[in-house]
Design a protein around this motif. Structure first.
Motif, PDB file in Angstrom:
ATOM      1  N   THR A 139      46.602  33.872  13.740  1.00  0.00           N
ATOM      2  CA  THR A 139      47.843  33.350  13.171  1.00  0.00           C
ATOM      3  C   THR A 139      47.929  33.761  11.712  1.00  0.00           C
ATOM      4  O   THR A 139      46.933  33.702  10.993  1.00  0.00           O
ATOM      5  N   ASP A 187      50.490  33.284   8.120  1.00  0.00           N
ATOM      6  CA  ASP A 187      51.576  32.472   7.552  1.00  0.00           C
ATOM      7  C   ASP A 187      52.261  33.187   6.393  1.00  0.00           C
ATOM      8  O   ASP A 187      52.827  32.537   5.506  1.00  0.00           O
ATOM      9  N   ASN A 201      54.587  35.654   6.881  1.00  0.00           N
ATOM     10  CA  ASN A 201      55.837  36.234   7.380  1.00  0.00           C
ATOM     11  C   ASN A 201      55.776  37.767   7.441  1.00  0.00           C
ATOM     12  O   ASN A 201      56.791  38.451   7.237  1.00  0.00           O
ATOM     13  N   ASN A 237      55.568  41.452   9.087  1.00  0.00           N
ATOM     14  CA  ASN A 237      56.148  42.011  10.297  1.00  0.00           C
ATOM     15  C   ASN A 237      55.074  42.615  11.213  1.00  0.00           C
ATOM     16  O   ASN A 237      55.079  42.432  12.424  1.00  0.00           O
ATOM     17  N   ALA A 285      57.854  40.499  16.608  1.00  0.00           N
ATOM     18  CA  ALA A 285      57.844  39.673  17.819  1.00  0.00           C
ATOM     19  C   ALA A 285      58.436  40.449  18.996  1.00  0.00           C
ATOM     20  O   ALA A 285      59.491  41.064  18.883  1.00  0.00           O
ATOM     21  N   SER A 342      49.991  40.012  23.267  1.00  0.00           N
ATOM     22  CA  SER A 342      51.382  39.591  23.342  1.00  0.00           C
ATOM     23  C   SER A 342      51.774  39.109  21.956  1.00  0.00           C
ATOM     24  O   SER A 342      50.920  38.726  21.155  1.00  0.00           O
ATOM     25  N   ARG A 343      53.056  39.153  21.677  1.00  0.00           N
ATOM     26  CA  ARG A 343      53.515  38.626  20.389  1.00  0.00           C
ATOM     27  C   ARG A 343      54.875  37.960  20.614  1.00  0.00           C
ATOM     28  O   ARG A 343      55.912  38.620  20.577  1.00  0.00           O
ATOM     29  N   SER A 344      54.823  36.673  20.851  1.00  0.00           N
ATOM     30  CA  SER A 344      56.047  35.913  21.122  1.00  0.00           C
ATOM     31  C   SER A 344      56.671  35.366  19.839  1.00  0.00           C
ATOM     32  O   SER A 344      57.868  35.051  19.819  1.00  0.00           O
ATOM     33  N   THR A 345      55.888  35.257  18.768  1.00  0.00           N
ATOM     34  CA  THR A 345      56.404  34.776  17.494  1.00  0.00           C
ATOM     35  C   THR A 345      55.931  35.704  16.372  1.00  0.00           C
ATOM     36  O   THR A 345      55.000  36.498  16.567  1.00  0.00           O
ATOM     37  N   THR A 346      56.534  35.581  15.203  1.00  0.00           N
ATOM     38  CA  THR A 346      56.093  36.367  14.048  1.00  0.00           C
ATOM     39  C   THR A 346      54.669  36.002  13.658  1.00  0.00           C
ATOM     40  O   THR A 346      53.887  36.838  13.230  1.00  0.00           O
ATOM     41  N   GLU A 347      54.323  34.709  13.827  1.00  0.00           N
ATOM     42  CA  GLU A 347      53.061  34.202  13.295  1.00  0.00           C
ATOM     43  C   GLU A 347      51.843  34.503  14.166  1.00  0.00           C
ATOM     44  O   GLU A 347      50.734  34.647  13.663  1.00  0.00           O
ATOM     45  N   ASP A 348      52.011  34.558  15.485  1.00  0.00           N
ATOM     46  CA  ASP A 348      50.854  34.578  16.383  1.00  0.00           C
ATOM     47  C   ASP A 348      50.696  35.905  17.118  1.00  0.00           C
ATOM     48  O   ASP A 348      51.673  36.478  17.606  1.00  0.00           O
TER      49      ASP A 348
END
Lengths: 114, 114
Positions: free
Chosen positions: A24, A26, A28, A30, A52, A67-73
């Motif tokens: 993760t 934090d 932001n 890309n 994402a 996998s990358r479903s969110t910017t953070e994870d």
């Protein structure tokens, strides 16, 4: 800011087991990356993501999935662990723009497959 | 395939000595980063050089980017035991299939003895 965090720090797997390494960030950023580092060696890129929903293979993707479903994870999945996957795994993130790519690394996950 | 050759691979010196690490390639990079990694931790960004011929100083560390942006050097003056670690150079590209990825050198393991 915590920067890039990785869990777990250490893990021992038996041959054939599966696991997910968590990452993760934090900041932001890309781009996110997964590397492996074998003893006394440099970094080898496993997979990376430009944002994402978008991932691509690196130098050594076999045996891994992301996998990358969110910017953070940006989790890294190992299916059917093999002794050759014994290594230290680093996650990194970066805000890539123009010719600059300053990557920030997590503390690493040390994985042993027996 | 872009390659970054880093030399020397190992360096063992006494406290107070000077040293230089080299990073060479036949490819042009839009920027070049230097990282330092301590045992059990992830790499930490030291500096980014962007312009051909650029020189940056960070206390006792001097970084130079070659005029043609194909090579770089790291010079440490009066090395201290706290400088011990793995030093990695990494080149970035502004475009092409390598965009968003870094090309890493194999690393230089520096040991500074008190």
């Amino acid at each position: 800011n915590a920067g890039v965090t990785q869990t777990p720090k250490f893990r021992i797997l038996k041959i054939g087991q599966s696991m997910t390494l968590q990452c993760t960030q934090d900041m932001n950023h890309n781009y996110m990356y997964w590397y492996r580092q074998d003893p006394g060696m440099g970094l080898k890129l496993i997979y990376y993501s430009v944002g994402a929903g978008i991932t691509d293979k690196g130098e050594v993707p076999n045996g891994y999935n992301v996998s990358r479903s969110t910017t953070e994870d940006f989790p890294l999945r190992l299916e059917l662990a093999a002794p050759s996957q014994t290594s230290v795994y680093f996650c990194a993130s970066s805000y890539v723009a123009g010719g600059r790519n300053e990557q920030f690394f997590g503390p690493g996950t040390r994985l042993t497959v027996l | 395939t872009q390659l970054l050759k880093q030399s020397p691979q190992f360096l063992s010196i006494q406290e107070g000595e000077n040293l230089t690490v080299y990073c060479n390639s036949s490819s042009v990079f839009s920027s070049l980063q230097w990282y330092r990694q301590e045992p059990g931790e992830g790499p930490v960004l030291l500096v980014t050089v962007v312009t051909g011929g650029e020189v940056k100083k960070l206390k006792r560390l001097t970084f130079q980017f070659g005029d043609a942006r194909k090579d770089s050097s790291l010079h440490i003056t009066a090395a201290q035991p706290g400088d011990t670690g793995l030093y990695l150079c990494a080149g970035a590209n502004a475009g092409g299939t390598s965009y968003g990825k870094l090309t890493f050198g194999q690393g230089t393991i520096l040991t500074v003895h008190p």
